[in-house]
Design a protein around this motif. Structure first.
Motif, PDB file in Angstrom:
ATOM      1  N   LEU A 173     -26.632  62.152 -20.804  1.00  0.00           N
ATOM      2  CA  LEU A 173     -25.988  63.064 -21.750  1.00  0.00           C
ATOM      3  C   LEU A 173     -27.031  63.908 -22.477  1.00  0.00           C
ATOM      4  N   GLU A 174     -26.738  65.163 -22.610  1.00  0.00           N
ATOM      5  CA  GLU A 174     -27.615  66.078 -23.339  1.00  0.00           C
ATOM      6  C   GLU A 174     -27.594  65.728 -24.818  1.00  0.00           C
ATOM      7  N   GLY A 175     -28.761  65.543 -25.427  1.00  0.00           N
ATOM      8  CA  GLY A 175     -28.857  65.312 -26.863  1.00  0.00           C
ATOM      9  C   GLY A 175     -28.577  63.884 -27.316  1.00  0.00           C
ATOM     10  N   VAL A 176     -28.508  62.931 -26.374  1.00  0.00           N
ATOM     11  CA  VAL A 176     -28.261  61.540 -26.743  1.00  0.00           C
ATOM     12  C   VAL A 176     -29.411  60.681 -26.238  1.00  0.00           C
ATOM     13  N   GLU A 177     -30.032  59.933 -27.140  1.00  0.00           N
ATOM     14  CA  GLU A 177     -31.072  58.985 -26.748  1.00  0.00           C
ATOM     15  C   GLU A 177     -30.405  57.651 -26.419  1.00  0.00           C
ATOM     16  N   ASN A 182     -33.499  44.490 -24.148  1.00  0.00           N
ATOM     17  CA  ASN A 182     -33.882  43.665 -23.007  1.00  0.00           C
ATOM     18  C   ASN A 182     -33.090  42.370 -22.984  1.00  0.00           C
ATOM     19  N   THR A 183     -32.479  42.102 -21.835  1.00  0.00           N
ATOM     20  CA  THR A 183     -31.764  40.847 -21.605  1.00  0.00           C
ATOM     21  C   THR A 183     -32.096  40.377 -20.194  1.00  0.00           C
ATOM     22  N   ILE A 184     -31.774  39.135 -19.900  1.00  0.00           N
ATOM     23  CA  ILE A 184     -32.032  38.593 -18.565  1.00  0.00           C
ATOM     24  C   ILE A 184     -31.225  39.327 -17.502  1.00  0.00           C
ATOM     25  N   TYR A 185     -30.080  39.914 -17.880  1.00  0.00           N
ATOM     26  CA  TYR A 185     -29.191  40.534 -16.901  1.00  0.00           C
ATOM     27  C   TYR A 185     -29.364  42.043 -16.761  1.00  0.00           C
ATOM     28  N   ASN A 186     -30.363  42.633 -17.393  1.00  0.00           N
ATOM     29  CA  ASN A 186     -30.536  44.081 -17.218  1.00  0.00           C
ATOM     30  C   ASN A 186     -31.970  44.467 -16.862  1.00  0.00           C
ATOM     31  N   GLN A 187     -32.627  43.651 -16.061  1.00  0.00           N
ATOM     32  CA  GLN A 187     -34.029  43.872 -15.743  1.00  0.00           C
ATOM     33  C   GLN A 187     -34.279  44.704 -14.495  1.00  0.00           C
ATOM     34  N   CYS A 188     -33.270  45.371 -13.962  1.00  0.00           N
ATOM     35  CA  CYS A 188     -33.466  46.244 -12.806  1.00  0.00           C
ATOM     36  C   CYS A 188     -34.105  47.553 -13.270  1.00  0.00           C
ATOM     37  N   SER A 189     -34.500  48.354 -12.316  1.00  0.00           N
ATOM     38  CA  SER A 189     -35.118  49.635 -12.672  1.00  0.00           C
ATOM     39  C   SER A 189     -34.094  50.538 -13.344  1.00  0.00           C
ATOM     40  N   GLU A 190     -34.584  51.434 -14.141  1.00  0.00           N
ATOM     41  CA  GLU A 190     -33.690  52.343 -14.842  1.00  0.00           C
ATOM     42  C   GLU A 190     -34.331  53.714 -15.001  1.00  0.00           C
ATOM     43  N   SER A 191     -33.583  54.608 -15.537  1.00  0.00           N
ATOM     44  CA  SER A 191     -34.046  55.961 -15.816  1.00  0.00           C
ATOM     45  C   SER A 191     -35.199  55.922 -16.819  1.00  0.00           C
ATOM     46  N   LYS A 192     -36.136  56.819 -16.641  1.00  0.00           N
ATOM     47  CA  LYS A 192     -37.244  56.917 -17.596  1.00  0.00           C
ATOM     48  C   LYS A 192     -36.766  57.411 -18.961  1.00  0.00           C
ATOM     49  N   LYS A 193     -35.529  57.921 -19.011  1.00  0.00           N
ATOM     50  CA  LYS A 193     -34.970  58.406 -20.266  1.00  0.00           C
ATOM     51  C   LYS A 193     -34.507  57.261 -21.171  1.00  0.00           C
ATOM     52  N   ILE A 194     -34.348  56.063 -20.614  1.00  0.00           N
ATOM     53  CA  ILE A 194     -33.875  54.919 -21.390  1.00  0.00           C
ATOM     54  C   ILE A 194     -35.049  54.288 -22.130  1.00  0.00           C
ATOM     55  N   LYS A 195     -34.849  54.022 -23.410  1.00  0.00           N
ATOM     56  CA  LYS A 195     -35.886  53.377 -24.227  1.00  0.00           C
ATOM     57  C   LYS A 195     -35.515  51.900 -24.385  1.00  0.00           C
ATOM     58  N   ARG A 196     -36.373  51.018 -23.897  1.00  0.00           N
ATOM     59  CA  ARG A 196     -36.121  49.575 -23.999  1.00  0.00           C
ATOM     60  C   ARG A 196     -36.700  49.023 -25.297  1.00  0.00           C
ATOM     61  N   PHE A 197     -36.047  47.965 -25.794  1.00  0.00           N
ATOM     62  CA  PHE A 197     -36.594  47.242 -26.943  1.00  0.00           C
ATOM     63  C   PHE A 197     -36.219  45.776 -26.809  1.00  0.00           C
ATOM     64  N   ASP A 198     -37.022  44.915 -27.429  1.00  0.00           N
ATOM     65  CA  ASP A 198     -36.811  43.469 -27.302  1.00  0.00           C
ATOM     66  C   ASP A 198     -35.964  42.892 -28.424  1.00  0.00           C
ATOM     67  N   ASN A 199     -36.123  43.414 -29.615  1.00  0.00           N
ATOM     68  CA  ASN A 199     -35.333  42.918 -30.749  1.00  0.00           C
ATOM     69  C   ASN A 199     -35.260  44.011 -31.803  1.00  0.00           C
ATOM     70  N   TRP A 200     -34.344  43.817 -32.739  1.00  0.00           N
ATOM     71  CA  TRP A 200     -34.073  44.865 -33.731  1.00  0.00           C
ATOM     72  C   TRP A 200     -35.264  45.144 -34.635  1.00  0.00           C
ATOM     73  N   SER A 201     -36.073  44.142 -34.905  1.00  0.00           N
ATOM     74  CA  SER A 201     -37.242  44.371 -35.782  1.00  0.00           C
ATOM     75  C   SER A 201     -38.248  45.319 -35.132  1.00  0.00           C
TER      76      SER A 201
END
Length: 188
Positions: free
Chosen positions: A157-161, A166-185
């Motif tokens: 989507l244009e204009g949406v980050e 990170n979870t055990i069930y989403n460790q496949c490759s993804e778009s470089k546009k997706i920003k991963r994080f481990d926890n809210w802190s």
């Protein structure tokens, strides 16, 4: 980074952790462990870890119908989410929650949010993982998700980050546009 940003959050697996889900699965499959939750689809996790003989629609229909009340009301919030949310509120940010939960679960969601000190307004139940149209319609500019396929669609989507916890069930490759994080802190 301005106040005009609208933050959107998925609920299950993103705002809440998966321990209540695993607990419900274990009631029917006692040998199931949290590390067996290797797919977003419960049926796939059960099949690939040898708990069932074939993949069926069980994960989408029967299981959630039977266990949704308990899962919704007992799901603990992920560590650090309340601090992250409170920081957004201090900054005057706008926030919405967009969940794949069925609209019939709205009352339970509101009860769970109230019990955990979260706002009970601006919660949208779409009944599927297709959140893209609502995200566009509401003007969400940052969306936080645990489902890799949904995060990929949002990242286009244009204009949406698009952010993916990170979870055990989403460790496949993804778009470089997706920003991963481990926890809210990590995001404070």
């Amino acid at each position: 980074k301005g106040v005009d940003c609208m933050y959107g959050f998925d609920i299950d697996g993103t705002v809440t952790d998966t321990s209540a889900l695993v607990s419900c699965i274990q009631k029917e499959y006692p040998a199931f462990k949290s590390e067996h939750l290797t797919s977003y689809c419960i049926g796939e996790s059960l099949f690939y870890n040898g708990h069932i003989k074939s993949i069926d629609n069980y994960c989408n229909k029967t299981f959630f119908t039977k266990h949704s009340r308990e899962m919704i009301l007992t799901s603990p919030l992920r560590k650090g989410f309340v601090d992250f949310y409170n920081e957004l509120m201090k900054q005057g940010r706008r926030v919405v929650f967009i969940t794949a939960r069925h609209p019939l679960n709205e009352r339970l969601t509101i009860e769970h949010f109230a019990k955990n000190g979260l706002p009970t307004g601006n919660i949208y139940h779409v009944g599927s993982t297709n959140k893209v149209e609502l995200i566009k319609e509401l003007g969400v500019t940052k969306f936080f998700e645990d489902n890799l396929d949904t995060a990929k669609r949002i990242s286009e989507l244009e204009g949406v980050e698009s952010y993916l916890i990170n979870t055990i069930y989403n460790q496949c490759s993804e778009s470089k546009k997706i920003k991963r994080f481990d926890n809210w802190s990590d995001l404070l």
